[in-house]
Write a protein that holds these residues in place. Structure first.
Motif, PDB file in Angstrom:
ATOM      1  N   GLN A 159      -8.733  30.441   1.977  1.00 52.12           N
ATOM      2  CA  GLN A 159      -9.290  31.015   3.202  1.00 52.12           C
ATOM      3  C   GLN A 159      -8.358  30.846   4.401  1.00 52.12           C
ATOM      4  OE1 GLN A 159     -13.044  28.794   2.574  1.00 52.12           O
ATOM      5  NE2 GLN A 159     -14.065  30.741   3.040  1.00 52.12           N
ATOM      6  N   VAL A 160      -7.293  30.066   4.241  1.00 53.72           N
ATOM      7  CA  VAL A 160      -6.350  29.839   5.339  1.00 53.72           C
ATOM      8  C   VAL A 160      -5.437  31.051   5.464  1.00 53.72           C
ATOM      9  CG1 VAL A 160      -4.460  28.404   6.196  1.00 53.72           C
ATOM     10  CG2 VAL A 160      -6.428  27.332   5.039  1.00 53.72           C
ATOM     11  N   GLN A 161      -5.483  31.697   6.636  1.00 54.76           N
ATOM     12  CA  GLN A 161      -4.685  32.892   6.866  1.00 54.76           C
ATOM     13  C   GLN A 161      -3.757  32.772   8.069  1.00 54.76           C
ATOM     14  OE1 GLN A 161      -7.000  36.705   6.226  1.00 54.76           O
ATOM     15  NE2 GLN A 161      -8.677  35.224   6.370  1.00 54.76           N
ATOM     16  N   VAL A 162      -4.041  31.790   8.938  1.00 54.66           N
ATOM     17  CA  VAL A 162      -3.266  31.643  10.171  1.00 54.66           C
ATOM     18  C   VAL A 162      -2.919  30.166  10.357  1.00 54.66           C
ATOM     19  CG1 VAL A 162      -3.228  32.046  12.665  1.00 54.66           C
ATOM     20  CG2 VAL A 162      -4.554  33.570  11.180  1.00 54.66           C
ATOM     21  N   ILE A 163      -1.652  29.904  10.712  1.00 56.20           N
ATOM     22  CA  ILE A 163      -1.199  28.527  10.915  1.00 56.20           C
ATOM     23  C   ILE A 163      -0.391  28.441  12.199  1.00 56.20           C
ATOM     24  CG2 ILE A 163       0.364  26.726  10.032  1.00 56.20           C
ATOM     25  CD1 ILE A 163      -0.523  27.529   7.227  1.00 56.20           C
ATOM     26  N   TRP A 164      -0.638  27.370  12.947  1.00 54.43           N
ATOM     27  CA  TRP A 164       0.228  27.018  14.061  1.00 54.43           C
ATOM     28  C   TRP A 164       1.060  25.837  13.597  1.00 54.43           C
ATOM     29  CZ3 TRP A 164      -0.696  23.176  18.407  1.00 54.43           C
ATOM     30  CH2 TRP A 164       0.378  23.196  19.302  1.00 54.43           C
ATOM     31  N   LEU A 165       2.372  26.009  13.559  1.00 53.07           N
ATOM     32  CA  LEU A 165       3.314  24.989  13.101  1.00 53.07           C
ATOM     33  C   LEU A 165       4.129  24.497  14.285  1.00 53.07           C
ATOM     34  CD1 LEU A 165       4.995  23.407  10.994  1.00 53.07           C
ATOM     35  CD2 LEU A 165       6.265  25.534  10.577  1.00 53.07           C
ATOM     36  N   LYS A 166       3.958  23.221  14.591  1.00 54.71           N
ATOM     37  CA  LYS A 166       4.738  22.608  15.669  1.00 54.71           C
ATOM     38  C   LYS A 166       5.157  21.231  15.188  1.00 54.71           C
ATOM     39  CE  LYS A 166       4.638  20.873  20.331  1.00 54.71           C
ATOM     40  NZ  LYS A 166       3.811  20.535  21.472  1.00 54.71           N
ATOM     41  N   THR A 167       6.434  21.076  14.945  1.00 52.03           N
ATOM     42  CA  THR A 167       6.928  19.801  14.452  1.00 52.03           C
ATOM     43  C   THR A 167       8.337  19.565  14.980  1.00 52.03           C
ATOM     44  OG1 THR A 167       7.175  18.417  12.479  1.00 52.03           O
ATOM     45  CG2 THR A 167       7.813  20.737  12.270  1.00 52.03           C
ATOM     46  N   ALA A 168       8.849  18.392  14.716  1.00 49.96           N
ATOM     47  CA  ALA A 168      10.187  18.025  15.179  1.00 49.96           C
ATOM     48  C   ALA A 168      10.756  16.960  14.253  1.00 49.96           C
ATOM     49  CB  ALA A 168      10.119  17.483  16.603  1.00 49.96           C
ATOM     50  N   ILE A 208      -0.426  22.526  11.815  1.00 48.42           N
ATOM     51  CA  ILE A 208       0.456  21.704  10.985  1.00 48.42           C
ATOM     52  C   ILE A 208       1.458  21.063  11.936  1.00 48.42           C
ATOM     53  CG2 ILE A 208       2.249  21.735   9.191  1.00 48.42           C
ATOM     54  CD1 ILE A 208      -0.507  22.306   8.043  1.00 48.42           C
ATOM     55  N   GLY A 209       1.557  19.734  11.886  1.00 47.72           N
ATOM     56  CA  GLY A 209       2.513  19.083  12.764  1.00 47.72           C
ATOM     57  C   GLY A 209       2.203  17.628  13.012  1.00 47.72           C
ATOM     58  N   MET A 210       2.621  17.160  14.177  1.00 46.22           N
ATOM     59  CA  MET A 210       2.576  15.750  14.539  1.00 46.22           C
ATOM     60  C   MET A 210       1.509  15.493  15.600  1.00 46.22           C
ATOM     61  SD  MET A 210       6.117  16.366  16.333  1.00 46.22           S
ATOM     62  CE  MET A 210       6.184  17.618  17.579  1.00 46.22           C
ATOM     63  N   LEU A 215      -0.110  34.810   8.946  1.00 49.43           N
ATOM     64  CA  LEU A 215       0.630  34.551  10.177  1.00 49.43           C
ATOM     65  C   LEU A 215       0.945  33.066  10.329  1.00 49.43           C
ATOM     66  CD1 LEU A 215      -1.632  36.700  12.532  1.00 49.43           C
ATOM     67  CD2 LEU A 215       0.620  37.346  11.667  1.00 49.43           C
ATOM     68  N   VAL A 216       2.179  32.771  10.692  1.00 49.84           N
ATOM     69  CA  VAL A 216       2.585  31.407  11.027  1.00 49.84           C
ATOM     70  C   VAL A 216       3.209  31.474  12.413  1.00 49.84           C
ATOM     71  CG1 VAL A 216       4.024  29.424  10.446  1.00 49.84           C
ATOM     72  CG2 VAL A 216       3.038  30.812   8.613  1.00 49.84           C
ATOM     73  N   TYR A 217       2.579  30.803  13.359  1.00 49.12           N
ATOM     74  CA  TYR A 217       3.102  30.717  14.718  1.00 49.12           C
ATOM     75  C   TYR A 217       3.900  29.420  14.794  1.00 49.12           C
ATOM     76  CZ  TYR A 217      -0.222  34.379  15.824  1.00 49.12           C
ATOM     77  OH  TYR A 217      -0.930  35.557  15.856  1.00 49.12           O
ATOM     78  N   VAL A 218       5.187  29.535  15.049  1.00 50.11           N
ATOM     79  CA  VAL A 218       6.064  28.366  15.125  1.00 50.11           C
ATOM     80  C   VAL A 218       6.402  28.119  16.586  1.00 50.11           C
ATOM     81  CG1 VAL A 218       8.256  27.357  14.385  1.00 50.11           C
ATOM     82  CG2 VAL A 218       7.051  28.941  12.875  1.00 50.11           C
ATOM     83  N   ARG A 249      16.529  24.123   8.460  1.00 50.20           N
ATOM     84  CA  ARG A 249      16.308  24.033   7.004  1.00 50.20           C
ATOM     85  C   ARG A 249      14.941  23.429   6.688  1.00 50.20           C
ATOM     86  NH1 ARG A 249      21.541  21.990   7.309  1.00 50.20           N
ATOM     87  NH2 ARG A 249      20.790  19.869   6.895  1.00 50.20           N
ATOM     88  N   THR A 250      14.560  22.433   7.464  1.00 48.62           N
ATOM     89  CA  THR A 250      13.277  21.773   7.245  1.00 48.62           C
ATOM     90  C   THR A 250      12.123  22.728   7.543  1.00 48.62           C
ATOM     91  OG1 THR A 250      14.321  19.666   7.803  1.00 48.62           O
ATOM     92  CG2 THR A 250      11.925  19.720   7.819  1.00 48.62           C
ATOM     93  N   LEU A 251      12.211  23.468   8.629  1.00 49.72           N
ATOM     94  CA  LEU A 251      11.171  24.447   8.950  1.00 49.72           C
ATOM     95  C   LEU A 251      11.067  25.507   7.863  1.00 49.72           C
ATOM     96  CD1 LEU A 251      11.722  24.884  12.785  1.00 49.72           C
ATOM     97  CD2 LEU A 251       9.716  23.880  11.670  1.00 49.72           C
ATOM     98  N   ARG A 252      12.209  25.944   7.359  1.00 47.07           N
ATOM     99  CA  ARG A 252      12.205  26.922   6.269  1.00 47.07           C
ATOM    100  C   ARG A 252      11.479  26.345   5.050  1.00 47.07           C
ATOM    101  NH1 ARG A 252      17.482  28.463   6.099  1.00 47.07           N
ATOM    102  NH2 ARG A 252      17.041  30.215   7.454  1.00 47.07           N
ATOM    103  N   SER A 253      11.745  25.099   4.722  1.00 47.76           N
ATOM    104  CA  SER A 253      11.075  24.440   3.594  1.00 47.76           C
ATOM    105  C   SER A 253       9.570  24.343   3.826  1.00 47.76           C
ATOM    106  CB  SER A 253      11.644  23.040   3.368  1.00 47.76           C
ATOM    107  OG  SER A 253      12.989  23.092   2.986  1.00 47.76           O
ATOM    108  N   ILE A 254       9.183  23.993   5.044  1.00 46.59           N
ATOM    109  CA  ILE A 254       7.759  23.883   5.360  1.00 46.59           C
ATOM    110  C   ILE A 254       7.071  25.234   5.202  1.00 46.59           C
ATOM    111  CG2 ILE A 254       6.080  23.424   7.204  1.00 46.59           C
ATOM    112  CD1 ILE A 254       8.119  21.278   8.232  1.00 46.59           C
ATOM    113  N   VAL A 255       7.691  26.294   5.695  1.00 47.86           N
ATOM    114  CA  VAL A 255       7.082  27.629   5.569  1.00 47.86           C
ATOM    115  C   VAL A 255       6.955  28.018   4.092  1.00 47.86           C
ATOM    116  CG1 VAL A 255       7.374  30.084   6.094  1.00 47.86           C
ATOM    117  CG2 VAL A 255       7.714  28.380   7.890  1.00 47.86           C
TER     118      VAL A 255
END
Length: 185
Positions: free
Chosen positions: A131-140, A66-68, A175-178, A157-163
């Motif tokens: 089926q989605v259990q793991v996410i890599w979140l990298k955004t700005a 998830i990201g740019m 798992l969410v890897y940020v 605050r935005t990251l909290r909203s995304i999670v």
């Protein structure tokens, strides 16, 4: 142009504009043991799931990004390297759901265009949200003119909203890897 500043991760307990350095409390960059233990415990629960999110030996373990744009570039390379590794779990499906130009504030809109893109990526791989259990979140943040610390607080605050969106959209999420974007200014 070079700027003579110490990276926040190198500050230790020293401060920048009244804020302590490090990624975690006390100026440390190592995860607290409670975080580590919780992550290992949750990781042990990841298992192949069928389309309805029920355990199945023929199911899939879906990991998405998830990201740019640079998230997409990096995750695409990660997928290539992982798929070439004979040790990869055959049930693991990795999907690049990052999108060029998708800033954190756009991803934080639960029914926006970004999430239509994510749904299409999942459908294209025949993976359900269950089926989605793991996410890599990298955004700005993009095009933000706020000064520190207001910009950092907005990103928090935005990251909290995304999670929270992730928790709603993916009921089996474990798992969410940020990770942060490198300095791009």
């Amino acid at each position: 142009m070079s700027i003579d500043l110490t990276p926040l991760t190198d500050l230790g307990p020293a401060q920048y504009l009244g804020f302590e350095g490090g990624l975690y409390t006390d100026g440390k960059n190592s995860r607290p043991s409670a975080y580590e233990g919780a992550g290992v415990t949750l990781g042990a629960t990841v298992q192949p799931l069928d389309q309805d999110g029920r355990p199945s030996p023929r199911g899939k373990i879906a990991m998405i990004s998830i990201g740019m744009s640079n998230t997409s570039q990096q995750f695409s390379e990660f997928i290539r390297l992982t798929n070439a590794d004979a040790r990869k779990n055959p049930n693991l499906v990795m999907i690049d759901a990052a999108l060029n130009g998708a800033a954190a504030t756009e991803i934080a809109v639960p029914y926006g265009d970004y999430w239509i893109h994510v749904d299409r990526q999942l459908q294209g791989c025949e993976i359900s949200a269950a089926q989605v259990q793991v996410i890599w979140l990298k955004t700005a943040l993009a095009r933000e003119s706020r000064a520190f610390p207001e910009n950092a607080r907005l990103l928090q605050r935005t990251l909290r909203s995304i999670v929270e969106i992730l928790r709603t959209k993916f009921p089996q999420l474990k798992l969410v890897y940020v990770s942060s974007r490198t300095y791009g200014g």
